[in-house]
Enzyme design. Structure first.
Site, mmCIF file in Angstrom:
data_model
loop_
_atom_site.group_PDB
_atom_site.id
_atom_site.type_symbol
_atom_site.label_atom_id
_atom_site.label_comp_id
_atom_site.label_asym_id
_atom_site.label_seq_id
_atom_site.Cartn_x
_atom_site.Cartn_y
_atom_site.Cartn_z
ATOM 1 N N LYS A 151 8.285 22.642 -14.432
ATOM 2 C CA LYS A 151 7.500 21.550 -14.121
ATOM 3 C C LYS A 151 6.800 21.583 -12.634
ATOM 4 C CE LYS A 151 5.713 17.097 -14.582
ATOM 5 N NZ LYS A 151 5.819 15.607 -15.313
ATOM 6 N N HIS A 157 0.803 11.648 -29.090
ATOM 7 C CA HIS A 157 0.328 9.981 -28.574
ATOM 8 C C HIS A 157 -0.297 9.343 -29.912
ATOM 9 C CE1 HIS A 157 0.285 11.361 -24.221
ATOM 10 N NE2 HIS A 157 1.254 10.924 -24.509
ATOM 11 N N HIS A 183 1.217 16.738 -27.288
ATOM 12 C CA HIS A 183 0.911 15.391 -26.955
ATOM 13 C C HIS A 183 -0.233 14.783 -27.630
ATOM 14 C CE1 HIS A 183 4.250 16.028 -24.249
ATOM 15 N NE2 HIS A 183 4.096 14.890 -23.827
ATOM 16 N N GLU A 213 -4.090 17.267 -12.116
ATOM 17 C CA GLU A 213 -4.218 17.810 -13.410
ATOM 18 C C GLU A 213 -5.843 17.703 -13.747
ATOM 19 O OE1 GLU A 213 -2.055 15.518 -16.553
ATOM 20 O OE2 GLU A 213 -3.763 16.050 -18.123
ATOM 21 N N LYS A 257 3.373 11.437 -11.042
ATOM 22 C CA LYS A 257 2.628 10.587 -12.016
ATOM 23 C C LYS A 257 3.457 9.266 -12.204
ATOM 24 C CE LYS A 257 -0.217 13.171 -15.076
ATOM 25 N NZ LYS A 257 -0.278 13.643 -16.475
ATOM 26 N N ARG A 302 -2.337 22.008 -15.101
ATOM 27 C CA ARG A 302 -1.209 20.853 -15.581
ATOM 28 C C ARG A 302 -1.408 20.431 -17.049
ATOM 29 N NH1 ARG A 302 1.029 16.108 -11.554
ATOM 30 N NH2 ARG A 302 2.575 15.395 -13.234
ATOM 31 N N ARG A 361 1.074 -1.109 0.031
ATOM 32 C CA ARG A 361 0.065 -0.048 0.209
ATOM 33 C C ARG A 361 0.779 1.251 0.042
ATOM 34 N NH1 ARG A 361 -2.938 -3.265 3.474
ATOM 35 N NH2 ARG A 361 -4.720 -4.302 2.473
ATOM 36 N N GLU A 402 11.102 17.835 -25.201
ATOM 37 C CA GLU A 402 10.296 18.238 -24.327
ATOM 38 C C GLU A 402 10.771 19.486 -23.452
ATOM 39 O OE1 GLU A 402 7.714 16.387 -22.866
ATOM 40 O OE2 GLU A 402 7.579 14.512 -23.483
ATOM 41 N N HIS A 443 9.236 8.794 -27.619
ATOM 42 C CA HIS A 443 8.236 9.805 -27.452
ATOM 43 C C HIS A 443 8.611 11.225 -27.861
ATOM 44 C CE1 HIS A 443 5.237 11.464 -24.583
ATOM 45 N NE2 HIS A 443 5.854 11.878 -24.091
ATOM 46 N N ASN A 483 0.557 19.117 -21.704
ATOM 47 C CA ASN A 483 0.190 18.401 -22.861
ATOM 48 C C ASN A 483 0.534 18.788 -24.160
ATOM 49 O OD1 ASN A 483 -0.317 15.955 -20.781
ATOM 50 N ND2 ASN A 483 -2.286 16.789 -20.792
HETATM 51 N N1 NAD Z 1 5.534 10.083 -15.482
HETATM 52 C C1 NAD Z 1 5.481 11.077 -16.205
HETATM 53 O O1 NAD Z 1 5.315 12.288 -15.834
HETATM 54 C C2 NAD Z 1 6.150 11.024 -17.403
HETATM 55 C C3 NAD Z 1 6.433 12.104 -18.284
HETATM 56 C C4 NAD Z 1 7.022 11.935 -19.439
HETATM 57 C C5 NAD Z 1 7.475 10.714 -19.970
HETATM 58 N N2 NAD Z 1 6.877 9.614 -19.130
HETATM 59 C C6 NAD Z 1 7.150 8.118 -19.671
HETATM 60 O O2 NAD Z 1 8.518 7.848 -19.699
HETATM 61 C C7 NAD Z 1 8.910 6.914 -20.789
HETATM 62 C C8 NAD Z 1 9.845 7.452 -21.735
HETATM 63 O O3 NAD Z 1 11.067 7.817 -20.880
HETATM 64 P P1 NAD Z 1 12.419 8.123 -21.419
HETATM 65 O O4 NAD Z 1 12.270 8.874 -22.709
HETATM 66 O O5 NAD Z 1 13.292 8.452 -20.469
HETATM 67 O O6 NAD Z 1 12.966 6.673 -22.114
HETATM 68 P P2 NAD Z 1 13.403 5.356 -21.617
HETATM 69 O O7 NAD Z 1 13.029 5.075 -20.067
HETATM 70 O O8 NAD Z 1 12.490 4.249 -22.559
HETATM 71 O O9 NAD Z 1 14.914 5.134 -22.022
HETATM 72 C C9 NAD Z 1 15.302 5.086 -23.170
HETATM 73 C C10 NAD Z 1 16.563 4.251 -23.400
HETATM 74 O O10 NAD Z 1 17.596 4.674 -22.689
HETATM 75 C C11 NAD Z 1 18.283 3.689 -21.918
HETATM 76 N N3 NAD Z 1 18.916 4.705 -20.847
HETATM 77 C C12 NAD Z 1 18.538 5.218 -19.611
HETATM 78 N N4 NAD Z 1 19.547 6.106 -19.033
HETATM 79 C C13 NAD Z 1 20.570 5.861 -19.984
HETATM 80 C C14 NAD Z 1 21.741 6.621 -20.000
HETATM 81 N N5 NAD Z 1 22.142 7.370 -18.726
HETATM 82 N N6 NAD Z 1 22.926 5.962 -20.625
HETATM 83 C C15 NAD Z 1 22.603 5.093 -21.730
HETATM 84 N N7 NAD Z 1 21.149 4.734 -21.950
HETATM 85 C C16 NAD Z 1 20.068 4.852 -21.098
HETATM 86 C C17 NAD Z 1 17.164 2.761 -21.356
HETATM 87 O O11 NAD Z 1 17.911 1.765 -20.959
HETATM 88 C C18 NAD Z 1 16.538 2.762 -22.774
HETATM 89 O O12 NAD Z 1 17.024 1.689 -23.418
HETATM 90 C C19 NAD Z 1 7.523 6.851 -21.314
HETATM 91 O O13 NAD Z 1 6.975 5.585 -21.098
HETATM 92 C C20 NAD Z 1 6.721 7.850 -21.115
HETATM 93 O O14 NAD Z 1 5.261 7.546 -20.889
HETATM 94 C C21 NAD Z 1 6.319 9.747 -17.810
HETATM 95 ZN ZN ZN Z 2 6.083 13.768 -22.904
#
Ligand code: NAD
Ligand code: ZN
Length: 370
Positions: A227, A252, A248, A237, A143, A241, A121, A185, A265, A245
């Site tokens: 942010k 998306h 997005h 949101e 999030k 907030r 929990r 971003e 992304h 988006n």
């Molecule tokens: N929670 C939120 O508010 C929020 C906001 C934006 C995006 N997201 C989510 O984040 C995800 C995308 O995240 P991302 O863009 O960070 O990509 P990711 O987490 O998919 O990482 C991209 C790649 O880089 C590698 N990697 C990570 N750090 C590294 C480093 N320092 N050196 C070498 N390789 C490295 C990872 O292993 C992976 O293969 C999506 O699922 C998206 O929905 C969430």
């Molecule tokens: Zn995004």
């Protein structure tokens, strides 16, 4: 630039986002400051662990009770992974007072965050983001969640971290394409909230791409500040907030229409921002001058995969599906000027179609890659 600390106010308390070189080596200090005394479990991916695990262990002075690695491909961001990680936590002896340290990009952060929100929990969470997207965006704001076959991020919850520890040095191993993807971003924050950031990106993009310390630290700091300022005024949101988006809605849909294979992304968001800016111009929400600045900056980052494999009909179908999962409402965010955006705008389907055609035109005149 020296160490920066940005505080995020949340309903569960205020937490710091610490940004600075060598922060990974000083991780134990942040845990001590946050009085995070329980056993520490690291959740990461094999790739990130191989690159940065040793440094993290040194930074935690060896006080790690267990390390759980999972494949951080987007398709592994699902409930099955959550179950696997939770079961490994139980077997490794994690309990209510344990602390989860998420070391990785947005996928690791979203999965580990959701695990932290639900395991027993709720247990405490520390984010150590290792991608540009994670440092400027996903590690802040609470999030968490995973995907369903029906759509992205459909299962999740809000769970704020105790502390976010960003070390820009870890970005040095990030593949260039992922780094650029994160820059889109960062541009988003400039367009919706921070004029100085936008101008800085216009004038100093080369330094940022070269990861010159002062430039990259400035960008991470300003994005995190933007942010934090938005999410603390609208934690769940309900209104403000939504401006985050920007780009997005179509972004998306582009990702979904290509089975999450063609675009990273941030790249889909890059196209999405171009489309929303076109629509903004058509609706006379933004001046041609400001719109062109947005087009130019996105073009300068470049490297957007071309859209020849994307069928506009599929994108529209995904937009409609998105609308269904969001109570019949598509939340368009359109730019009004640099550093100001409007959310909740209704956009007629014809205009969306037109924007997609505009995107196709851009495809015929590829964006510069430098
Ligand atoms: N929670 C939120 O508010 C929020 C906001 C934006 C995006 N997201 C989510 O984040 C995800 C995308 O995240 P991302 O863009 O960070 O990509 P990711 O987490 O998919 O990482 C991209 C790649 O880089 C590698 N990697 C990570 N750090 C590294 C480093 N320092 N050196 C070498 N390789 C490295 C990872 O292993 C992976 O293969 C999506 O699922 C998206 O929905 C969430
Ligand atoms: Zn995004």
């Amino acid at each position: 630039m020296a160490q920066q600390t940005i505080f995020v106010r949340a309903s569960t308390g205020t937490y710091p986002v610490a940004i600075g070189r060598e922060n990974l080596h000083r991780l134990h200090q942040f845990l001590a400051k946050g009085e995070l005394s329980g056993s520490v479990f690291v959740v990461s991916s094999p790739r990130v662990w191989r690159l940065w695990g040793r440094q993290l262990l040194l930074g935690l002075r060896g006080h790690v009770a267990g390390t759980i690695l999972f494949d951080d491909a987007e398709r592994a961001k699902n409930l099955q992974t959550v179950e696997t990680v939770c079961r490994q936590l139980v077997r490794a002896g994690a309990e209510r007072e344990s602390v989860i340290v998420a070391l990785g990009g947005g996928v690791v952060g979203d999965v580990a965050g959701f695990v932290a929100a639900s395991f027993m929990r709720g247990v405490r969470l520390v984010h150590v983001p290792t991608t540009l997207v994670a440092q400027v965006d996903s590690s802040i704001g609470g999030k968490t969640g995973v995907n369903l076959p029906e759509g992205k991020n459909l299962i999740g919850s809000f769970h704020q971290p105790q502390v976010v520890v960003s070390d820009p040095q870890v970005l040095s191993t990030l593949p260039a394409r992922h780094f650029r993807s994160g820059l889109f971003e960062a541009i988003k924050y400039g367009v919706v909230a921070d004029r100085a950031l936008f101008t800085f990106l216009e004038t100093s993009l080369a330094d940022v791409i070269a990861q010159k310390p002062s430039a990259i630290e400035l960008v991470i700091g300003r994005c995190a500040t933007a942010k934090a300022s938005v999410v603390q005024r609208d934690e769940r949101e309900t209104g403000l907030r939504q401006i985050l988006n920007f780009g997005h809605t179509i972004g998306h849909a582009l990702e979904a229409a290509t089975d999450y294979e063609l675009f990273l992304h941030g790249e889909a968001v890059g196209w999405g921002m171009l489309a929303a800016t076109h629509i903004g111009m058509r609706l006379r929400k933004i001046s041609g001058g400001d719109a062109n600045r947005i087009f130019r900056l996105i073009g300068k980052v470049g490297g957007l995969p071309d859209l020849s494999e994307v069928e506009p009909g599929r994108v529209l179908r995904h937009l409609r599906a998105d609308k269904k999962t969001r109570y019949g409402r598509l939340r368009w965010v359109l730019p009004r000027q640099i550093a100001r955006a409007e959310s909740g705008v209704k956009v007629p389907d014809t205009l969306v179609r037109q924007a997609l055609e505009e995107l196709a035109e851009i495809r015929e005149q590829p964006l510069p890659t430098k």
